[in-house]
Design a protein around this motif. Structure first.
Motif, PDB file in Angstrom:
ATOM      1  N   ASP A   1     -33.662  32.885 -20.447  1.00  0.00           N
ATOM      2  CA  ASP A   1     -33.550  31.792 -21.424  1.00  0.00           C
ATOM      3  C   ASP A   1     -34.538  32.046 -22.569  1.00  0.00           C
ATOM      4  O   ASP A   1     -35.384  31.199 -22.884  1.00  0.00           O
ATOM      5  CB  ASP A   1     -33.848  30.459 -20.731  1.00  0.00           C
ATOM      6  CG  ASP A   1     -33.426  29.270 -21.594  1.00  0.00           C
ATOM      7  OD1 ASP A   1     -32.875  29.500 -22.680  1.00  0.00           O
ATOM      8  OD2 ASP A   1     -33.666  28.131 -21.163  1.00  0.00           O
ATOM      9  N   ALA A   2     -34.429  33.227 -23.166  1.00  0.00           N
ATOM     10  CA  ALA A   2     -35.303  33.653 -24.260  1.00  0.00           C
ATOM     11  C   ALA A   2     -34.616  34.847 -24.903  1.00  0.00           C
ATOM     12  O   ALA A   2     -33.398  34.989 -24.784  1.00  0.00           O
ATOM     13  CB  ALA A   2     -36.677  34.024 -23.722  1.00  0.00           C
ATOM     14  N   GLY A   3     -35.387  35.712 -25.562  1.00  0.00           N
ATOM     15  CA  GLY A   3     -34.790  36.847 -26.243  1.00  0.00           C
ATOM     16  C   GLY A   3     -34.884  38.140 -25.463  1.00  0.00           C
ATOM     17  O   GLY A   3     -35.622  38.254 -24.485  1.00  0.00           O
ATOM     18  N   CYS A   4     -34.132  39.117 -25.916  1.00  0.00           N
ATOM     19  CA  CYS A   4     -34.023  40.440 -25.310  1.00  0.00           C
ATOM     20  C   CYS A   4     -33.992  41.449 -26.456  1.00  0.00           C
ATOM     21  O   CYS A   4     -33.587  41.114 -27.566  1.00  0.00           O
ATOM     22  CB  CYS A   4     -32.718  40.439 -24.505  1.00  0.00           C
ATOM     23  SG  CYS A   4     -32.118  42.032 -23.992  1.00  0.00           S
ATOM     24  N   ARG A   5     -34.434  42.685 -26.213  1.00  0.00           N
ATOM     25  CA  ARG A   5     -34.348  43.692 -27.279  1.00  0.00           C
ATOM     26  C   ARG A   5     -33.901  45.036 -26.722  1.00  0.00           C
ATOM     27  O   ARG A   5     -33.619  45.136 -25.535  1.00  0.00           O
ATOM     28  CB  ARG A   5     -35.688  43.804 -27.987  1.00  0.00           C
ATOM     29  CG  ARG A   5     -36.846  44.168 -27.098  1.00  0.00           C
ATOM     30  CD  ARG A   5     -38.116  44.231 -27.954  1.00  0.00           C
ATOM     31  NE  ARG A   5     -39.263  44.571 -27.161  1.00  0.00           N
ATOM     32  CZ  ARG A   5     -40.447  44.873 -27.667  1.00  0.00           C
ATOM     33  NH1 ARG A   5     -40.598  44.863 -28.974  1.00  0.00           N
ATOM     34  NH2 ARG A   5     -41.454  45.192 -26.894  1.00  0.00           N
ATOM     35  N   ASP A   6     -33.856  46.037 -27.590  1.00  0.00           N
ATOM     36  CA  ASP A   6     -33.331  47.358 -27.209  1.00  0.00           C
ATOM     37  C   ASP A   6     -31.893  47.216 -26.708  1.00  0.00           C
ATOM     38  O   ASP A   6     -31.490  47.880 -25.745  1.00  0.00           O
ATOM     39  CB  ASP A   6     -34.203  48.001 -26.109  1.00  0.00           C
ATOM     40  CG  ASP A   6     -35.637  48.245 -26.562  1.00  0.00           C
ATOM     41  OD1 ASP A   6     -35.871  48.367 -27.777  1.00  0.00           O
ATOM     42  OD2 ASP A   6     -36.530  48.307 -25.703  1.00  0.00           O
ATOM     43  N   VAL A   7     -31.112  46.381 -27.352  1.00  0.00           N
ATOM     44  CA  VAL A   7     -29.787  46.093 -26.810  1.00  0.00           C
ATOM     45  C   VAL A   7     -28.863  47.301 -26.881  1.00  0.00           C
ATOM     46  O   VAL A   7     -27.961  47.442 -26.062  1.00  0.00           O
ATOM     47  CB  VAL A   7     -29.127  44.863 -27.493  1.00  0.00           C
ATOM     48  CG1 VAL A   7     -29.929  43.607 -27.225  1.00  0.00           C
ATOM     49  CG2 VAL A   7     -28.934  45.081 -28.973  1.00  0.00           C
ATOM     50  N   ARG A   8     -29.103  48.197 -27.832  1.00  0.00           N
ATOM     51  CA  ARG A   8     -28.284  49.401 -27.866  1.00  0.00           C
ATOM     52  C   ARG A   8     -28.565  50.266 -26.645  1.00  0.00           C
ATOM     53  O   ARG A   8     -27.639  50.761 -25.987  1.00  0.00           O
ATOM     54  CB  ARG A   8     -28.548  50.187 -29.157  1.00  0.00           C
ATOM     55  CG  ARG A   8     -27.530  51.267 -29.379  1.00  0.00           C
ATOM     56  CD  ARG A   8     -27.523  51.778 -30.806  1.00  0.00           C
ATOM     57  NE  ARG A   8     -28.566  52.783 -31.018  1.00  0.00           N
ATOM     58  CZ  ARG A   8     -28.614  53.561 -32.112  1.00  0.00           C
ATOM     59  NH1 ARG A   8     -27.716  53.410 -33.078  1.00  0.00           N
ATOM     60  NH2 ARG A   8     -29.567  54.447 -32.264  1.00  0.00           N
TER      61      ARG A   8
ATOM     62  N   PRO B   1     -26.608  44.846 -17.813  1.00  0.00           N
ATOM     63  CA  PRO B   1     -26.193  43.644 -18.544  1.00  0.00           C
ATOM     64  C   PRO B   1     -27.287  42.572 -18.575  1.00  0.00           C
ATOM     65  O   PRO B   1     -27.987  42.350 -17.587  1.00  0.00           O
ATOM     66  CB  PRO B   1     -24.987  43.152 -17.759  1.00  0.00           C
ATOM     67  CG  PRO B   1     -25.208  43.643 -16.363  1.00  0.00           C
ATOM     68  CD  PRO B   1     -25.981  44.926 -16.473  1.00  0.00           C
ATOM     69  N   VAL B   2     -27.402  41.926 -19.720  1.00  0.00           N
ATOM     70  CA  VAL B   2     -28.363  40.840 -19.904  1.00  0.00           C
ATOM     71  C   VAL B   2     -27.643  39.674 -20.559  1.00  0.00           C
ATOM     72  O   VAL B   2     -26.871  39.871 -21.504  1.00  0.00           O
ATOM     73  CB  VAL B   2     -29.547  41.283 -20.798  1.00  0.00           C
ATOM     74  CG1 VAL B   2     -30.510  40.127 -21.041  1.00  0.00           C
ATOM     75  CG2 VAL B   2     -30.279  42.465 -20.179  1.00  0.00           C
ATOM     76  N   TRP B   3     -27.886  38.481 -20.053  1.00  0.00           N
ATOM     77  CA  TRP B   3     -27.454  37.248 -20.703  1.00  0.00           C
ATOM     78  C   TRP B   3     -28.707  36.587 -21.250  1.00  0.00           C
ATOM     79  O   TRP B   3     -29.665  36.350 -20.498  1.00  0.00           O
ATOM     80  CB  TRP B   3     -26.741  36.325 -19.716  1.00  0.00           C
ATOM     81  CG  TRP B   3     -25.363  36.780 -19.369  1.00  0.00           C
ATOM     82  CD1 TRP B   3     -24.186  36.269 -19.824  1.00  0.00           C
ATOM     83  CD2 TRP B   3     -24.999  37.863 -18.488  1.00  0.00           C
ATOM     84  NE1 TRP B   3     -23.122  36.965 -19.294  1.00  0.00           N
ATOM     85  CE2 TRP B   3     -23.584  37.942 -18.479  1.00  0.00           C
ATOM     86  CE3 TRP B   3     -25.719  38.787 -17.716  1.00  0.00           C
ATOM     87  CZ2 TRP B   3     -22.894  38.883 -17.720  1.00  0.00           C
ATOM     88  CZ3 TRP B   3     -25.032  39.726 -16.968  1.00  0.00           C
ATOM     89  CH2 TRP B   3     -23.643  39.773 -16.976  1.00  0.00           C
ATOM     90  N   SER B   4     -28.688  36.283 -22.561  1.00  0.00           N
ATOM     91  CA  SER B   4     -29.902  35.747 -23.180  1.00  0.00           C
ATOM     92  C   SER B   4     -29.540  34.721 -24.241  1.00  0.00           C
ATOM     93  O   SER B   4     -28.379  34.580 -24.618  1.00  0.00           O
ATOM     94  CB  SER B   4     -30.707  36.876 -23.820  1.00  0.00           C
ATOM     95  OG  SER B   4     -30.034  37.372 -24.967  1.00  0.00           O
TER      96      SER B   4
END
Lengths: 227, 227, 227, 227, 227, 227
Positions: free
Chosen positions: F115-122, F130-133
């Motif tokens: 329930d926040a942000g994520c990076r390096d999505v590429r 998989p990430v849900w954010s």
């Protein structure tokens, strides 16, 4: 810009007379007088209605959830200043409450503009210490990471240099660059002087269409009246 | 619909007595009386608490950042009207301030409903001119592009035809089609007449469960009480 | 959790003295005293300024656009309770107005916390019945689907068990688990006792930098003062 | 407008050839060709990239959390139609999934535009049934309350009459009134015919400043070049 | 700052080699290398996945709903530039489409970063011209009001001077001051060189707890393990 | 609940077969099978399309801008787990990137829900993690404050106990209490078994109105067909 861990002690504040005078006109007139630039985003709202202040910006850059630098900036406040607090990421935490307000008032601050949350709003209202913020939140903060004091910051979309003039009221928050303070005060005074006569005419039923001579340009633009 | 550059001068306003009567019941009761349709989005908020008005809609379609047509619509206001301003795209600019309010009041307007921003809210509050808006912003506007006056508009999600009745208070803004004004006023009056007796019962401790005879349908739906 | 169609009649309320005492300190101090957990999202705002209450949570789980269970929960209210209403999906509808408030007051409720909309805010303000909500909306609701009463719910991001203590004021809404009520009241009392002395020092011009002995850790973290 | 509990069976669809032709130009060109009106809010996004459709609007008005009328509207679909679903209040519930899509496709629908949520998006993507929605959500809905079919609705800020042309692609959703379909298709065709030559010039390095002859009006407006 | 009606023709671009090199590391690594400052708000999203660019900022300040200056800025583009467009108020209009993109590409632009809307996203995707924007919208704009080109602007919360380096990818948009470009490229290169070894260890099952020697500070902070 | 500074090492995971089986049905079917409870807010979105996973929840409570506990939770991951990360206040910072993902994958994690942000999505997309954010952001975090691991948390509005089953796909994220896993898997299997026959009928042109026998209840509710 945005060097972390730095406190600049000596800043050049805008002309004091112009700084103080700008409160008289309010944020909207000052914003017009500046050519419609320098406005913070409209999500910045006062914690209570009716305050109208101007003052010299003392700036502070904070990290999300960390108000350590609020204590550092307190020492740099001089009477007539307004603290402008920016955060390196969006955060609604309550960085500021009645204790810090007591300290800021003792130093002579006129108010706080913070692109984050504020708390103890009932106490602040009773103390008469105005705050413009993006949120109200009981969530407290830690004291772990250095930010900076009196560097240029972006607060709610507006660039603020230390020493700039901040004008804040129920309409929002406007930033006047220090070098433009006197000219802006003059321009605002002129705008306001003009408004009295206009207001009287409009109150008497004269239409803006006629007072501003808009009928011809409207017709030229193609406006058609139908029944 | 949405023809640009057109001002319709003659509109058919809803029955005056019904129009005026609807303010008595307020937005929530009127909305119920209409069958729960015609409500603007809840982001529309009054600039000050306590105003409750009804009036005939005079409509204006604006472009983002351009309030030229606000001067055009002023001329079409008749006593008892409420101006309803829609914008062709989302915009928080301050289209309306104390000068336009002075002009609108001189024409007899009862208030403004604008799906954009408003400014000079302290002055407007002192003048007692109520505005419902999506934002408060010092940001001024230009006068460059034609919109239209008295065409049907979508304002904050509600369709408004010129002459419809607008009812606005602290709960929000409701639009009553002109043809439904009398029936809606009757229905609202009936709802309110019923409420007094209900309120007395509830105040005396009677439960809604019993007053509305909900126990049986709840049990049939499967409601179980446990310890 | 989240069993639908169930009403739990007997719940264990937190210690009454501690429950009542917590209102004295307000949401922000209580939140700090709990270790900064249990806060509802800051989008929960009071419908009028100045209310500060604490009470025992009576919970209700609702469906979008359906307030049937509000009548069911009314029966479970005891004097000193605060109703906490969660919804299974985001909804801004006005689930609660003056009639339900009359009923809730007759049962002894001190207020309502609802993660949805509320209406009749002018009446509620006059009645002195405080509500914290995510929206104000005239939009009414239907009575068609069962939820539950007195099950654990998530309201505005906070977990609430029936019997927990709710503390709400202008700063927001905090939930204190029933088992932690007494300890939290003690911790909050200690915090507040400390604050008087601090406030006096700060008012006298002592800086937080000195009062909290921050200068050394700041220097160790690398803070530099420049001219 | 907004009569509840009504299904209009016979609607007048816009000219079929013009309706079909409009997909060729896409939402942005059609919106320009209409004079920049009729656009839904940009929060309406396609569930997958690349779809571009036009079709006749079949409208449905829903209540929050209730998709009963989606089954009613299915029967009114004719080949080439696009269903436009409005809700009486903001709601993100997933009203539409793969079963309803199967039914809509069997009836000849080209897509769905819904001012609420959608689910089963992986299935819908595989089926090639495009949906424009405000949200994606697993949250199902009940079947309890009547709305209406083929009445005028406001969907995402745009007024839609049954039979209007809907044009939707990655840029958004535009509504063309039935009476304007042929003229809009002609205007869009002209715009697009012009664009080829312009594109070639711009690709060759000609500036818009020169191609559109903007240098003189810019200078007249006061534009200054500095070093 | 924010002088309107000015085009600065000669700007000092950051070191070309460093500017080009920064794309290799991506926005997140560069942001870390800068000390976690200079990031635009996360609402800025790419119109298609997978683009990763760096380039010299050419800036433009626009008004809501008015893209006149986009044609003015086109002339100032040099190969390797990225246009950064700020707006004086929040606006989601589609300022930029395939024609302007054709022109920008012909001038050698690598991409566009715009704190407003963009359209023709299918065409832009096919052309391989990346755009980071706050919205996608078919809504076109007018050409009526002067802004400025190559003045410092605040775009999505970040201060951008002309000539600064912009790094943009799927993670967001970062601004590196021109004077810091070389040092930031060095720091980013070092970060990335370190990451390979770390990644291998973590892939082999070594925990960050051990690799970063966190167990002791966590224990000192009071972390307790329970069963 | 919400004790800070605690790591619970031994948790009871839901039945493994049921846990694994639930991915087959997807979030929407599972949500229906549970009676429409347990859904996270729809702002939780996958960083890439097409992932569909289920697994045992390992929970972590974080502070805004601080990802220290992400390293602590890594050690508690067992093959088949999904990490569920909650934050004590709203924050969009990028708590998680490719290094942590490498570590989580090495431990056998199937995905992350944060329930926040994520990076390096590429990178994460290429790695197939998989990430849900709620956000994507380059903004890094510090390591200064203790949270907890494997305590009950509220994540995006849903209560999650360690060991509960998490089901996530393009439609969103659903939480199944451990004790309900088997029954929910059975109910979901039944729902899906039924759907094949329904889908075939609908594809053949049978209307839901007839298949679900809705015509009579609709008529009873007052639905009228007009021409």
């Amino acid at each position: 810009m945005y060097e972390l861990g730095v406190v600049k002690r000596h800043i050049v504040r805008a002309d004091r007379a112009a700084t103080d005078q700008l409160a008289r006109y309010g944020a909207s007139t000052v914003h017009e007088a500046m050519g419609r630039v320098g406005l913070m985003k409209p999500y910045m709202r006062p914690i209570y209605a009716g305050a109208r202040i101007s003052g010299s910006a003392v700036t502070v850059l904070l990290h999300p959830g960390d108000n350590w630098m609020m204590h550092v900036v307190a020492e740099q406040i001089q009477p007539g200043d307004i603290v402008v607090a920016a955060v390196t990421a969006e955060c609604s935490d309550g960085y500021f409450g009645d204790l810090l307000a007591t300290s800021f008032m003792a130093r002579g601050a006129r108010g706080l503009v913070i692109d984050a949350g504020c708390r103890d709003v009932r106490d602040l209202t009773e103390m008469g210490f105005p705050v413009w913020s993006r949120a109200i939140s009981s969530k407290g903060t830690i004291k772990a990471t250095l930010g900076s004091v009196n560097i240029p910051v972006v607060c709610a979309g507006a660039l603020v240099h230390p020493g700039d003039v901040v004008v804040a009221d129920d309409d929002g928050v406007v930033v006047v660059p220090a070098a433009a303070a006197v000219a802006t005060a003059d321009a605002a005074a002129k705008r306001e002087a003009n408004e009295g006569a206009k207001r009287a005419k409009l109150a008497a039923g004269v239409l803006g269409l006629d007072m501003y001579q808009m009928r011809e340009p409207l017709a030229q633009a193609g406006l058609r009246y139908i029944d």
